[in-house]
Design a protein around this motif. Sequence first.
Motif, PDB file in Angstrom:
ATOM      1  N   ARG A 183      38.199  52.143  44.152  1.00  0.00           N
ATOM      2  CA  ARG A 183      38.791  51.238  43.152  1.00  0.00           C
ATOM      3  C   ARG A 183      39.873  51.943  42.340  1.00  0.00           C
ATOM      4  NH1 ARG A 183      34.104  47.020  40.973  1.00  0.00           N
ATOM      5  NH2 ARG A 183      33.449  46.382  43.080  1.00  0.00           N
ATOM      6  N   ARG A 184      39.641  53.191  42.032  1.00  0.00           N
ATOM      7  CA  ARG A 184      40.645  53.958  41.293  1.00  0.00           C
ATOM      8  C   ARG A 184      41.930  54.070  42.097  1.00  0.00           C
ATOM      9  NH1 ARG A 184      39.920  60.364  39.803  1.00  0.00           N
ATOM     10  NH2 ARG A 184      41.976  60.688  38.840  1.00  0.00           N
ATOM     11  N   VAL A 185      41.814  54.367  43.387  1.00  0.00           N
ATOM     12  CA  VAL A 185      43.005  54.498  44.227  1.00  0.00           C
ATOM     13  C   VAL A 185      43.711  53.155  44.368  1.00  0.00           C
ATOM     14  CG1 VAL A 185      43.822  54.976  46.568  1.00  0.00           C
ATOM     15  CG2 VAL A 185      42.198  56.526  45.473  1.00  0.00           C
ATOM     16  N   LEU A 186      42.959  52.093  44.619  1.00  0.00           N
ATOM     17  CA  LEU A 186      43.583  50.787  44.780  1.00  0.00           C
ATOM     18  C   LEU A 186      44.301  50.351  43.501  1.00  0.00           C
ATOM     19  CD1 LEU A 186      40.766  49.045  46.825  1.00  0.00           C
ATOM     20  CD2 LEU A 186      43.092  49.496  47.637  1.00  0.00           C
ATOM     21  N   ALA A 187      43.690  50.609  42.341  1.00  0.00           N
ATOM     22  CA  ALA A 187      44.351  50.286  41.080  1.00  0.00           C
ATOM     23  C   ALA A 187      45.626  51.110  40.913  1.00  0.00           C
ATOM     24  CB  ALA A 187      43.396  50.521  39.909  1.00  0.00           C
ATOM     25  N   HIS A 188      45.579  52.365  41.347  1.00  0.00           N
ATOM     26  CA  HIS A 188      46.769  53.214  41.261  1.00  0.00           C
ATOM     27  C   HIS A 188      47.862  52.697  42.193  1.00  0.00           C
ATOM     28  CE1 HIS A 188      48.959  56.738  40.099  1.00  0.00           C
ATOM     29  NE2 HIS A 188      49.097  57.134  41.360  1.00  0.00           N
ATOM     30  N   LEU A 189      47.479  52.263  43.387  1.00  0.00           N
ATOM     31  CA  LEU A 189      48.480  51.688  44.289  1.00  0.00           C
ATOM     32  C   LEU A 189      49.124  50.453  43.666  1.00  0.00           C
ATOM     33  CD1 LEU A 189      46.792  51.976  47.807  1.00  0.00           C
ATOM     34  CD2 LEU A 189      48.235  53.630  46.616  1.00  0.00           C
ATOM     35  N   ARG A 190      48.326  49.659  42.985  1.00  0.00           N
ATOM     36  CA  ARG A 190      48.881  48.481  42.294  1.00  0.00           C
ATOM     37  C   ARG A 190      49.935  48.897  41.273  1.00  0.00           C
ATOM     38  NH1 ARG A 190      48.255  45.179  37.702  1.00  0.00           N
ATOM     39  NH2 ARG A 190      48.128  42.919  38.129  1.00  0.00           N
ATOM     40  N   SER A 191      49.675  49.999  40.563  1.00  0.00           N
ATOM     41  CA  SER A 191      50.626  50.457  39.545  1.00  0.00           C
ATOM     42  C   SER A 191      51.939  50.924  40.159  1.00  0.00           C
ATOM     43  CB  SER A 191      50.009  51.587  38.717  1.00  0.00           C
ATOM     44  OG  SER A 191      49.997  52.824  39.430  1.00  0.00           O
ATOM     45  N   LEU A 192      51.932  51.211  41.452  1.00  0.00           N
ATOM     46  CA  LEU A 192      53.127  51.690  42.142  1.00  0.00           C
ATOM     47  C   LEU A 192      53.927  50.567  42.798  1.00  0.00           C
ATOM     48  CD1 LEU A 192      51.425  54.822  43.697  1.00  0.00           C
ATOM     49  CD2 LEU A 192      53.341  54.910  42.093  1.00  0.00           C
ATOM     50  N   LEU A 193      53.480  49.321  42.640  1.00  0.00           N
ATOM     51  CA  LEU A 193      54.174  48.187  43.243  1.00  0.00           C
ATOM     52  C   LEU A 193      55.280  47.659  42.339  1.00  0.00           C
ATOM     53  CD1 LEU A 193      51.186  46.095  44.680  1.00  0.00           C
ATOM     54  CD2 LEU A 193      52.706  47.661  45.924  1.00  0.00           C
ATOM     55  N   ASP A 197      47.429  40.742  41.744  1.00  0.00           N
ATOM     56  CA  ASP A 197      46.889  39.462  41.305  1.00  0.00           C
ATOM     57  C   ASP A 197      47.343  39.227  39.867  1.00  0.00           C
ATOM     58  OD1 ASP A 197      45.470  37.253  40.584  1.00  0.00           O
ATOM     59  OD2 ASP A 197      43.515  38.017  41.238  1.00  0.00           O
ATOM     60  N   PRO A 198      48.223  38.238  39.632  1.00  0.00           N
ATOM     61  CA  PRO A 198      48.721  38.036  38.267  1.00  0.00           C
ATOM     62  C   PRO A 198      47.637  37.624  37.291  1.00  0.00           C
ATOM     63  CG  PRO A 198      49.394  36.245  39.721  1.00  0.00           C
ATOM     64  CD  PRO A 198      48.791  37.286  40.594  1.00  0.00           C
ATOM     65  N   ALA A 199      46.493  37.152  37.792  1.00  0.00           N
ATOM     66  CA  ALA A 199      45.401  36.757  36.908  1.00  0.00           C
ATOM     67  C   ALA A 199      44.567  37.944  36.459  1.00  0.00           C
ATOM     68  CB  ALA A 199      44.508  35.736  37.607  1.00  0.00           C
ATOM     69  N   ALA A 200      44.776  39.113  37.063  1.00  0.00           N
ATOM     70  CA  ALA A 200      43.989  40.298  36.733  1.00  0.00           C
ATOM     71  C   ALA A 200      44.759  41.124  35.703  1.00  0.00           C
ATOM     72  CB  ALA A 200      43.702  41.136  37.968  1.00  0.00           C
ATOM     73  N   ALA A 201      44.461  40.911  34.430  1.00  0.00           N
ATOM     74  CA  ALA A 201      45.216  41.568  33.368  1.00  0.00           C
ATOM     75  C   ALA A 201      44.834  43.022  33.192  1.00  0.00           C
ATOM     76  CB  ALA A 201      45.023  40.815  32.044  1.00  0.00           C
ATOM     77  N   HIS A 202      43.575  43.360  33.483  1.00  0.00           N
ATOM     78  CA  HIS A 202      43.091  44.715  33.233  1.00  0.00           C
ATOM     79  C   HIS A 202      42.334  45.217  34.463  1.00  0.00           C
ATOM     80  CE1 HIS A 202      44.238  44.324  29.041  1.00  0.00           C
ATOM     81  NE2 HIS A 202      43.610  43.174  29.010  1.00  0.00           N
ATOM     82  N   PRO A 203      43.059  45.608  35.535  1.00  0.00           N
ATOM     83  CA  PRO A 203      42.379  46.116  36.736  1.00  0.00           C
ATOM     84  C   PRO A 203      41.597  47.373  36.439  1.00  0.00           C
ATOM     85  CG  PRO A 203      44.730  46.557  36.842  1.00  0.00           C
ATOM     86  CD  PRO A 203      44.517  45.651  35.656  1.00  0.00           C
ATOM     87  N   ALA A 238      40.448  46.044  41.310  1.00  0.00           N
ATOM     88  CA  ALA A 238      41.640  46.854  41.074  1.00  0.00           C
ATOM     89  C   ALA A 238      42.871  46.014  40.747  1.00  0.00           C
ATOM     90  CB  ALA A 238      41.924  47.726  42.296  1.00  0.00           C
ATOM     91  N   GLY A 239      42.691  44.705  40.626  1.00  0.00           N
ATOM     92  CA  GLY A 239      43.811  43.843  40.290  1.00  0.00           C
ATOM     93  C   GLY A 239      44.671  43.435  41.465  1.00  0.00           C
ATOM     94  N   LEU A 240      44.100  43.498  42.660  1.00  0.00           N
ATOM     95  CA  LEU A 240      44.805  43.098  43.867  1.00  0.00           C
ATOM     96  C   LEU A 240      44.126  41.894  44.492  1.00  0.00           C
ATOM     97  CD1 LEU A 240      45.225  46.663  45.409  1.00  0.00           C
ATOM     98  CD2 LEU A 240      47.103  45.256  44.543  1.00  0.00           C
ATOM     99  N   ARG A 241      44.891  41.090  45.177  1.00  0.00           N
ATOM    100  CA  ARG A 241      44.323  39.976  45.928  1.00  0.00           C
ATOM    101  C   ARG A 241      44.611  40.183  47.411  1.00  0.00           C
ATOM    102  NH1 ARG A 241      48.735  35.500  43.771  1.00  0.00           N
ATOM    103  NH2 ARG A 241      50.514  36.281  45.002  1.00  0.00           N
ATOM    104  N   VAL A 242      43.760  39.645  48.244  1.00  0.00           N
ATOM    105  CA  VAL A 242      43.934  39.743  49.690  1.00  0.00           C
ATOM    106  C   VAL A 242      44.785  38.568  50.158  1.00  0.00           C
ATOM    107  CG1 VAL A 242      42.782  39.746  51.926  1.00  0.00           C
ATOM    108  CG2 VAL A 242      41.742  40.954  49.985  1.00  0.00           C
ATOM    109  N   ASP A 243      45.961  38.872  50.678  1.00  0.00           N
ATOM    110  CA  ASP A 243      46.839  37.835  51.221  1.00  0.00           C
ATOM    111  C   ASP A 243      46.615  37.614  52.707  1.00  0.00           C
ATOM    112  OD1 ASP A 243      48.045  37.517  48.712  1.00  0.00           O
ATOM    113  OD2 ASP A 243      49.562  39.029  49.129  1.00  0.00           O
ATOM    114  N   LEU A 244      46.113  38.649  53.398  1.00  0.00           N
ATOM    115  CA  LEU A 244      45.936  38.545  54.846  1.00  0.00           C
ATOM    116  C   LEU A 244      44.923  39.573  55.307  1.00  0.00           C
ATOM    117  CD1 LEU A 244      47.032  37.502  57.689  1.00  0.00           C
ATOM    118  CD2 LEU A 244      48.520  39.510  57.648  1.00  0.00           C
ATOM    119  N   ARG A 245      44.045  39.158  56.230  1.00  0.00           N
ATOM    120  CA  ARG A 245      43.241  40.100  56.994  1.00  0.00           C
ATOM    121  C   ARG A 245      43.457  39.784  58.464  1.00  0.00           C
ATOM    122  NH1 ARG A 245      36.648  40.395  57.948  1.00  0.00           N
ATOM    123  NH2 ARG A 245      36.813  41.757  59.786  1.00  0.00           N
ATOM    124  N   ALA A 246      43.792  40.806  59.243  1.00  0.00           N
ATOM    125  CA  ALA A 246      43.997  40.640  60.685  1.00  0.00           C
ATOM    126  C   ALA A 246      43.217  41.727  61.414  1.00  0.00           C
ATOM    127  CB  ALA A 246      45.482  40.725  61.033  1.00  0.00           C
TER     128      ALA A 246
END
Length: 209
Positions: free
Chosen positions: A129-139, A201-207, A173-181
């Motif tokens: 979760r820490r890594v995924l939240a960090h990736l979000r901060s890099l978007l 995810d714009p609805a996730a204010a505090h990942p 982490a404040g991310l949403r899944v747009d696709l799984r393949a």
Amino acid sequence: MAEAPPPTRWALAGPMRGGYGENFARLVASGADVDGEARLADALLPRGARVLDVGSGMGRVAAALVARGHDVTAVEPDAELVAQSRRTYPDLAVVEADVLAVSPDDVGTFDLVVCVGNVLVFLAEGTERRVLAHLRSLLAPGGRVLAGFHLRGGPAAARRYPPEELVADAGAAGLRVDLRAGSYELHPANEEYAVWLLSADPAAAHPAG
């Protein structure tokens, strides 16, 4: 001083890493097609996009994206793989660091973060979760994360990461899944391999970090 990232499963695996670099060196030298991930990443992007390749390994995906005209930052913590990357792709700039040590203040933000080749299942225990939240901060605005890993039959040192757990971790982490393949050619989802496209995810204010 910032706390050092914990050792990853990859770092702790030692000999169990199983000749990853040597295997891909042989494939590249033989002219084998090793660009599957890069083709999908390229299709997701406009020309000249900013891309961060997390766990870039020996550089094959990052180099393929540079060849397709993108501005790529490669990040790899394994010193041996960084050295191999620099030998194989001398024009590819590689940052030798754990992704958690990479700050958007230093590298900026990206249209796509590429996290393929089982990177997520080799993270340090309990840091998903820490890594995924960090990736979000890099978007950058509208940016996305492309990730992929084995669900079954992966490397022995990797963890098993069930799809429902990834979905929960991404949400926290404040991310949403747009696709799984099921592949980088976008075959249907299956129980062997998972390819994920995530976005902020714009609805996730505090990942969760």
